[in-house]
Design a protein around this motif. Structure first.
Motif, mmCIF file in Angstrom:
data_model
loop_
_atom_site.group_PDB
_atom_site.id
_atom_site.type_symbol
_atom_site.label_atom_id
_atom_site.label_comp_id
_atom_site.label_asym_id
_atom_site.label_seq_id
_atom_site.Cartn_x
_atom_site.Cartn_y
_atom_site.Cartn_z
ATOM 1 N N HIS A 2 0.832 -1.199 0.000
ATOM 2 C CA HIS A 2 0.000 0.000 0.000
ATOM 3 C C HIS A 2 0.872 1.257 0.000
ATOM 4 N N TYR A 3 1.861 1.286 0.868
ATOM 5 C CA TYR A 3 2.752 2.455 0.930
ATOM 6 C C TYR A 3 3.507 2.638 -0.376
ATOM 7 N N ALA A 4 3.953 1.549 -0.988
ATOM 8 C CA ALA A 4 4.690 1.655 -2.253
ATOM 9 C C ALA A 4 3.816 2.257 -3.350
ATOM 10 N N LYS A 5 2.518 1.904 -3.353
ATOM 11 C CA LYS A 5 1.616 2.407 -4.398
ATOM 12 C C LYS A 5 1.086 3.804 -4.093
ATOM 13 N N ARG A 6 0.668 4.048 -2.863
ATOM 14 C CA ARG A 6 -0.041 5.291 -2.522
ATOM 15 C C ARG A 6 0.840 6.380 -1.910
ATOM 16 N N HIS A 7 1.898 5.970 -1.217
ATOM 17 C CA HIS A 7 2.761 6.938 -0.526
ATOM 18 C C HIS A 7 4.231 6.558 -0.783
ATOM 19 N N ASP B 136 7.022 8.026 -1.288
ATOM 20 C CA ASP B 136 8.137 8.745 -0.668
ATOM 21 C C ASP B 136 8.098 8.714 0.853
ATOM 22 N N VAL B 137 7.225 7.886 1.411
ATOM 23 C CA VAL B 137 7.060 7.829 2.865
ATOM 24 C C VAL B 137 7.371 6.413 3.344
ATOM 25 N N ALA B 138 8.123 6.308 4.433
ATOM 26 C CA ALA B 138 8.397 4.995 5.017
ATOM 27 C C ALA B 138 7.112 4.441 5.643
ATOM 28 N N PRO B 139 6.854 3.135 5.472
ATOM 29 C CA PRO B 139 5.638 2.557 6.055
ATOM 30 C C PRO B 139 5.550 2.824 7.551
ATOM 31 N N GLY B 140 4.366 3.198 7.980
ATOM 32 C CA GLY B 140 4.127 3.490 9.389
ATOM 33 C C GLY B 140 2.681 3.215 9.721
ATOM 34 N N GLY B 141 2.175 3.873 10.721
ATOM 35 C CA GLY B 141 0.793 3.648 11.131
ATOM 36 C C GLY B 141 0.740 2.845 12.416
ATOM 37 N N SER B 142 -0.304 2.057 12.535
ATOM 38 C CA SER B 142 -0.470 1.272 13.751
ATOM 39 C C SER B 142 -0.903 -0.144 13.408
ATOM 40 N N VAL B 143 -0.837 -1.009 14.406
ATOM 41 C CA VAL B 143 -1.184 -2.422 14.238
ATOM 42 C C VAL B 143 -2.194 -2.795 15.314
ATOM 43 N N GLU B 144 -3.258 -3.473 14.897
ATOM 44 C CA GLU B 144 -4.227 -4.033 15.847
ATOM 45 C C GLU B 144 -3.979 -5.529 15.938
ATOM 46 N N LYS B 145 -4.119 -6.074 17.126
ATOM 47 C CA LYS B 145 -4.000 -7.518 17.328
ATOM 48 C C LYS B 145 -5.353 -8.046 17.769
#
Length: 75
Positions: A29-34, A36-45
């Motif tokens: 998703h980051y490679a396609k949509r963002h 120039d931005v390193a993957p980030g965000g949050s994770v739900e378990k």
């Protein structure tokens, strides 16, 4: 255990999946949509396994409850 990754840049989130697959989708998703931005965000378990629903006893209890309600409304 199932994981869902949320994008830190937009509202995208992966479906509940195994950790490595959800992480792969987040990176894609980051490679396609963002790009120039390193993957980030949050994770739900989620401690439930993917696709795991209510147990048999819960389902049976609900069926019995509905039958009792149907019988009591009939009289």
């Amino acid at each position: 255990m199932a994981y869902r990754y949320w994008c830190g840049e937009c509202g995208y989130r992966t479906p509940w999946l195994g950790e490595s697959r959800a992480q792969e989708l987040q990176i894609e998703h980051y490679a396609k949509r963002h790009p120039d931005v390193a993957p980030g965000g949050s994770v739900e378990k989620n401690r439930k396994k993917p696709g795991e629903g209510p147990g048999c006893l819960t389902t049976l209890g609900l069926v019995i409850l509905f039958l009792l309600l149907a019988v009591s409304c009939h009289h």
